[in-house]
Design a protein around this motif. Structure first.
Motif, PDB file in Angstrom:
ATOM      1  N   VAL A 178       0.833  -1.202   0.000  1.00 65.65           N
ATOM      2  CA  VAL A 178       0.000   0.000   0.000  1.00 65.65           C
ATOM      3  C   VAL A 178       0.870   1.255   0.000  1.00 65.65           C
ATOM      4  CG1 VAL A 178      -1.705   1.303   1.355  1.00 65.65           C
ATOM      5  CG2 VAL A 178      -1.907  -1.198   1.155  1.00 65.65           C
ATOM      6  N   ARG A 179       0.501   2.246  -0.806  1.00 67.21           N
ATOM      7  CA  ARG A 179       1.194   3.536  -0.826  1.00 67.21           C
ATOM      8  C   ARG A 179       0.166   4.638  -0.603  1.00 67.21           C
ATOM      9  NH1 ARG A 179       4.407   0.260  -0.642  1.00 67.21           N
ATOM     10  NH2 ARG A 179       6.394  -0.020  -1.735  1.00 67.21           N
ATOM     11  N   THR A 180       0.559   5.666   0.141  1.00 61.47           N
ATOM     12  CA  THR A 180      -0.355   6.790   0.377  1.00 61.47           C
ATOM     13  C   THR A 180       0.116   8.033  -0.369  1.00 61.47           C
ATOM     14  OG1 THR A 180       0.822   7.600   2.336  1.00 61.47           O
ATOM     15  CG2 THR A 180      -0.879   5.942   2.698  1.00 61.47           C
ATOM     16  N   VAL A 181      -0.846   8.852  -0.765  1.00 64.96           N
ATOM     17  CA  VAL A 181      -0.540  10.145  -1.390  1.00 64.96           C
ATOM     18  C   VAL A 181      -1.314  11.224  -0.625  1.00 64.96           C
ATOM     19  CG1 VAL A 181      -0.059   9.222  -3.688  1.00 64.96           C
ATOM     20  CG2 VAL A 181      -2.413   9.816  -3.079  1.00 64.96           C
ATOM     21  N   PRO A 182      -0.785  12.464  -0.585  1.00 66.75           N
ATOM     22  CA  PRO A 182      -1.520  13.521   0.115  1.00 66.75           C
ATOM     23  C   PRO A 182      -2.861  13.796  -0.577  1.00 66.75           C
ATOM     24  CG  PRO A 182       0.742  14.211  -0.413  1.00 66.75           C
ATOM     25  CD  PRO A 182       0.478  12.955  -1.171  1.00 66.75           C
ATOM     26  N   ALA A 183      -3.884  14.030   0.236  1.00 71.59           N
ATOM     27  CA  ALA A 183      -5.181  14.378  -0.347  1.00 71.59           C
ATOM     28  C   ALA A 183      -5.093  15.777  -0.948  1.00 71.59           C
ATOM     29  CB  ALA A 183      -6.259  14.329   0.731  1.00 71.59           C
ATOM     30  N   PRO A 184      -5.812  15.994  -2.024  1.00 70.46           N
ATOM     31  CA  PRO A 184      -5.716  17.270  -2.740  1.00 70.46           C
ATOM     32  C   PRO A 184      -6.528  18.367  -2.048  1.00 70.46           C
ATOM     33  CG  PRO A 184      -7.169  15.730  -3.886  1.00 70.46           C
ATOM     34  CD  PRO A 184      -6.737  15.052  -2.644  1.00 70.46           C
ATOM     35  N   ALA A 185      -5.850  19.206  -1.231  1.00 72.61           N
ATOM     36  CA  ALA A 185      -6.524  20.258  -0.484  1.00 72.61           C
ATOM     37  C   ALA A 185      -6.118  21.618  -1.013  1.00 72.61           C
ATOM     38  CB  ALA A 185      -6.193  20.137   0.999  1.00 72.61           C
ATOM     39  N   GLU A 202       1.600   9.166  -9.642  1.00 73.05           N
ATOM     40  CA  GLU A 202       2.665   8.627 -10.503  1.00 73.05           C
ATOM     41  C   GLU A 202       3.906   8.227  -9.688  1.00 73.05           C
ATOM     42  OE1 GLU A 202       3.153  11.687 -13.415  1.00 73.05           O
ATOM     43  OE2 GLU A 202       1.312  11.091 -14.469  1.00 73.05           O
ATOM     44  N   SER A 203       4.253   9.057  -8.705  1.00 80.73           N
ATOM     45  CA  SER A 203       5.404   8.724  -7.841  1.00 80.73           C
ATOM     46  C   SER A 203       5.132   7.462  -7.039  1.00 80.73           C
ATOM     47  CB  SER A 203       5.706   9.862  -6.861  1.00 80.73           C
ATOM     48  OG  SER A 203       5.983  11.032  -7.552  1.00 80.73           O
ATOM     49  N   ALA A 204       3.928   7.350  -6.529  1.00 78.67           N
ATOM     50  CA  ALA A 204       3.560   6.157  -5.746  1.00 78.67           C
ATOM     51  C   ALA A 204       3.660   4.906  -6.610  1.00 78.67           C
ATOM     52  CB  ALA A 204       2.154   6.315  -5.176  1.00 78.67           C
ATOM     53  N   ILE A 205       3.204   5.019  -7.851  1.00 79.31           N
ATOM     54  CA  ILE A 205       3.278   3.882  -8.786  1.00 79.31           C
ATOM     55  C   ILE A 205       4.739   3.501  -9.034  1.00 79.31           C
ATOM     56  CG2 ILE A 205       2.892   3.195 -11.196  1.00 79.31           C
ATOM     57  CD1 ILE A 205       0.300   4.956 -11.071  1.00 79.31           C
ATOM     58  N   ALA A 206       5.574   4.521  -9.259  1.00 85.27           N
ATOM     59  CA  ALA A 206       6.993   4.265  -9.542  1.00 85.27           C
ATOM     60  C   ALA A 206       7.655   3.561  -8.353  1.00 85.27           C
ATOM     61  CB  ALA A 206       7.710   5.581  -9.851  1.00 85.27           C
ATOM     62  N   LYS A 209       6.490  -0.055  -8.136  1.00 89.18           N
ATOM     63  CA  LYS A 209       7.146  -0.904  -9.139  1.00 89.18           C
ATOM     64  C   LYS A 209       8.593  -1.191  -8.762  1.00 89.18           C
ATOM     65  CE  LYS A 209       4.210  -0.192 -13.130  1.00 89.18           C
ATOM     66  NZ  LYS A 209       4.008   0.418 -14.456  1.00 89.18           N
ATOM     67  N   ARG A 210       9.247  -0.161  -8.199  1.00 91.23           N
ATOM     68  CA  ARG A 210      10.638  -0.336  -7.762  1.00 91.23           C
ATOM     69  C   ARG A 210      10.753  -1.433  -6.712  1.00 91.23           C
ATOM     70  NH1 ARG A 210      14.665  -1.617  -7.256  1.00 91.23           N
ATOM     71  NH2 ARG A 210      16.707  -0.647  -7.011  1.00 91.23           N
ATOM     72  N   HIS A 211       9.653  -1.656  -5.973  1.00 83.95           N
ATOM     73  CA  HIS A 211       9.621  -2.710  -4.952  1.00 83.95           C
ATOM     74  C   HIS A 211       9.022  -4.019  -5.475  1.00 83.95           C
ATOM     75  CE1 HIS A 211      10.239   0.845  -2.399  1.00 83.95           C
ATOM     76  NE2 HIS A 211      10.734   0.007  -1.504  1.00 83.95           N
ATOM     77  N   GLY A 212       8.826  -4.085  -6.773  1.00 86.63           N
ATOM     78  CA  GLY A 212       8.316  -5.331  -7.350  1.00 86.63           C
ATOM     79  C   GLY A 212       6.831  -5.553  -7.147  1.00 86.63           C
ATOM     80  N   ILE A 213       6.113  -4.488  -6.821  1.00 84.64           N
ATOM     81  CA  ILE A 213       4.666  -4.615  -6.582  1.00 84.64           C
ATOM     82  C   ILE A 213       3.914  -4.116  -7.814  1.00 84.64           C
ATOM     83  CG2 ILE A 213       2.741  -3.832  -5.134  1.00 84.64           C
ATOM     84  CD1 ILE A 213       5.017  -3.198  -2.979  1.00 84.64           C
ATOM     85  N   ARG A 214       3.031  -4.952  -8.338  1.00 85.44           N
ATOM     86  CA  ARG A 214       2.266  -4.536  -9.503  1.00 85.44           C
ATOM     87  C   ARG A 214       0.996  -3.802  -9.040  1.00 85.44           C
ATOM     88  NH1 ARG A 214       0.325  -8.681 -14.267  1.00 85.44           N
ATOM     89  NH2 ARG A 214       2.484  -9.384 -14.052  1.00 85.44           N
ATOM     90  N   PRO A 215       0.702  -2.628  -9.580  1.00 88.05           N
ATOM     91  CA  PRO A 215      -0.462  -1.867  -9.112  1.00 88.05           C
ATOM     92  C   PRO A 215      -1.784  -2.575  -9.436  1.00 88.05           C
ATOM     93  CG  PRO A 215       1.022  -0.464 -10.400  1.00 88.05           C
ATOM     94  CD  PRO A 215       1.468  -1.886 -10.607  1.00 88.05           C
ATOM     95  N   ALA A 216      -2.685  -2.607  -8.456  1.00 88.57           N
ATOM     96  CA  ALA A 216      -4.037  -3.138  -8.675  1.00 88.57           C
ATOM     97  C   ALA A 216      -5.051  -2.012  -8.765  1.00 88.57           C
ATOM     98  CB  ALA A 216      -4.425  -4.095  -7.552  1.00 88.57           C
ATOM     99  N   MET A 217      -5.000  -1.072  -7.816  1.00 87.82           N
ATOM    100  CA  MET A 217      -6.016  -0.012  -7.875  1.00 87.82           C
ATOM    101  C   MET A 217      -5.621   1.259  -7.130  1.00 87.82           C
ATOM    102  SD  MET A 217      -9.013  -1.521  -5.319  1.00 87.82           S
ATOM    103  CE  MET A 217      -8.823  -1.506  -3.524  1.00 87.82           C
TER     104      MET A 217
END
Lengths: 440, 440
Positions: A178-185, A202-206, A209-217
């Protein structure tokens, strides 16, 4: 004994105030019978015996204006829903392995509220189960496990979903996938929230992937309720949705809180953003209190899951819950509930906004329909969060017969979420009580 | 289009038989509106419009004897439960963050049915959520993740629980932290099932540890429903329970199917075995159709979870579901439902057993109270499973107005699970129809 839980917003903490004998005994019984995991709201917990419309009644007949409970979004004990349940429960209550009409009628009217290719409805027993099912479908669809959420998100309490619900607190670890991103305020960070949010995703996805985790949602509450209710700049979600799709994941709109007309302008929060989710999850107000939740999705998203996994949920789709949900949709349409949410919501927003002139502790005020947020701050200049005063305001309002709560990472945001049948007179009473509470 | 799913027991497979126009249209609507993951029962699916007691009615007024649906264990539309729901839904339906009496009354009467240190009740919205919550608690309690189950177990459909529910089929992989053991079937393997089962659990633990997985829980349906209904040798679970505790894990009794008096001799299946589970999970018949489920546990098991994780579930514990569940417990006691389950269950078992003389395809017959299993075999000598004939028997009975289904790894075990108000006359009708179906 009850555990003290300072991280939980607006939770009862034993020993802070003196309790009436009857309530003290009930709390002792709760601790003994329900155990240490349950929490009550308010410094002085409330005991209710009856509900009607916007009102909840305690055993002494004192009434409280309910400006918080979005499950009963048509008001407590709405006659049409009560009648639908009363009729169906005496006729038939069975499951989806037999044919019955009600679930088909419900699916038909629910799917008529969405555009595009969302053509299937699947039912669950709770919003947690809906997000859990969405995650199962996302994994089969994408071959991935990675989940992106906002920093202070809440999506539910199953084992899988609790791993992407940070508001459950530090005692419940996020999943390694799981990766978190700041909410858009926008009101805190300035404009261009859409670009920034897309970049963060996009950073969270990168990183994933760098950790070998494929994004689901990527899953977001389209009104960012737990992050502090962030309705600004309709449209800002587009870039993020494109980013997750480009990475092979799907986009899930969690409509458990903003859905069913609450924003006034649209039936669903995601529609404000002009996007087309792969899955839309539904919950709380769906049966006006009767347990029912679910999701809407496209055929291609669920095709492989349907083949490999199939789906049966004993209670979900029972005829009684379907009858309640069908009645809710009928009332929303017949009684122009969304018009009321829009009009009374705009009035509520303007009246709360107007209080800022007289109360330095009232920071940013914002809302969409009958979902309004107001930051409690040390001063309007610095906009610094004032958690202690927020607790004071919420509990002072409760003492004066009005129910609200708080949210946000700093627990300093008033969460104002009345039933959608709220009237201008209800707003006047609410604002009067809020006004007094802010003076303390 | 509907997917063909040959692995699902007694599922409708399109194109096998000709359907009436009305049902064909409803099935087409289901496929379009509910999508590819839903399944119907029987070669010719059933459409019901009304239920009463042991009967379900189709639109033409034809009645079917319900010998399968254990959710409505007091019978369809039981007047006391209908009245409790009708009254409560018009009065108040709110959540556990406020005090209300009904949940305390329910906890009190539910906890009075168990001995020992099981002192807390926690509520969920489904049996799946109950087993999911049990797993979350087990992980916090033990620091482990490992789960041991029987080979053909079913415990639910959340993401976490589906990973330890092998009956969902090969399309739903078991978790890497999950180990299976053979279910204890004395009638196939001979006596000493207790010793063998304990040894199998010990081997699973050893294998788990060898892979660096710390055991969290052993979870079993105490009647081994999905494994083929295995009521023999009360007491045989003791060794396995000791083994999991010795390894640092806990024992969870899944009472979603055997619970609420079905076995006649005891309120809960685990009580037949003289064991004291760390967690008991509850579901299906708890509200006689109204969605409610939950678990019972000891204080020490949930203490750390209560502190670190807390628990709130929007719908679970709502006043209406609690009122339904309280009514169910009242009726079970007042109407001596367990006596009926025991007496009529014994009669049912003896009458099905008697059919073995005249039908070579009827293999081993067994049961506990109103839960009876009968193997369909190629011949009584070899006891070889006959899946095709089982499907034929189940569907022939449906044609003749009696509802049952099948279970077991080979899909060859008749699953006979009538409401607990079943009468001797109902048994006579059932046996008559079964007799004819076995002649085919």
């Amino acid at each position: 004994m009850t555990f003290v839980d300072v991280s939980s917003v607006n939770a009862f903490i034993p020993g802070q105030v003196e309790l009436d004998a009857h309530e003290a005994r009930m709390i002792e019984q709760r601790d003994r019978l329900l155990g240490p995991a349950y929490r009550l709201m308010y410094q002085k917990p409330l005991h209710f015996v009856r509900g009607e419309g916007v009102w909840l009644y305690d055993p002494d007949g004192r009434r409280y204006l309910d400006t918080y409970n979005n499950v009963v979004s048509l008001g407590h004990c709405h006659p049409d829903v009560v009648e639908a349940i009363t009729r169906q429960v005496a006729t038939l209550c069975t499951n989806t392995r037999y044919l019955h009409e009600t679930i088909l009628e419900l699916a038909d009217s629910l799917l008529s509220t969405v555009e595009g290719d969302l053509s299937h409805m699947m039912l669950t027993g709770s919003g947690s189960e809906a997000n859990d099912l969405a995650y199962r479908i996302a994994q089969v669809r994408t071959g991935g496990t990675g989940v992106i959420i906002t920093e202070t998100a809440y999506h539910g309490i199953t084992d899988a979903v609790s791993k992407f619900s940070p508001t459950l607190g530090e005692g419940v670890p996020l999943g390694m996938h799981v990766r978190t991103v700041p909410a858009p305020a926008a009101y805190r960070t300035g404009p261009n929230v859409g670009e920034r949010f897309a970049r963060d995703v996009e950073s969270a996805i990168a990183d994933m992937k760098r950790h070998g985790i494929r994004p689901a949602m990527l899953i977001v509450d389209s009104l960012f309720t737990s992050d502090g209710i962030l309705p600004e700049e309709p449209g800002f979600l587009k870039g993020a949705v494109e980013a997750i799709r480009k990475a092979g994941g799907i986009f899930v709109a969690d409509e458990v809180q903003p859905g069913f007309g609450r924003t006034g302008s649209h039936m669903w929060g995601f529609q404000r953003h002009g996007i087309d989710p792969d899955i839309v999850t539904l919950g709380k107000p769906m049966g006006n209190g009767q347990p029912i939740a679910g999701l809407l999705t496209r055929h291609d998203v669920v095709e492989e899951f349907g083949r490999s996994s199939r789906y049966f949920n004993t209670f979900a789709g029972n005829a009684v819950s379907c009858a309640a949900a069908a009645a809710v949709l009928k009332v929303i349409k017949r009684d122009h509930i969304m018009d009321n949410a829009r009009n009374v919501g705009a009035y509520l927003l303007s009246q709360v906004e107007a209080l800022r002139e007289r109360h330095a502790c009232l920071g940013h005020v914002r809302g969409a329909g009958l979902f309004v947020a107001a930051d409690i701050v040390t001063d309007q200049e610095s906009q610094a969060s004032d958690r202690a005063r927020t607790t004071q305001v919420v509990n002072a309002m409760r003492e004066n017969g009005v129910l609200i709560s708080a949210c946000g990472a700093d627990h300093n945001i008033l969460k104002i979420r009345p039933p959608l049948i709220f009237s201008r007179e209800n707003v006047d009473l609410f604002v009067d009580v809020l006004d007094k509470a802010l003076e303390l």
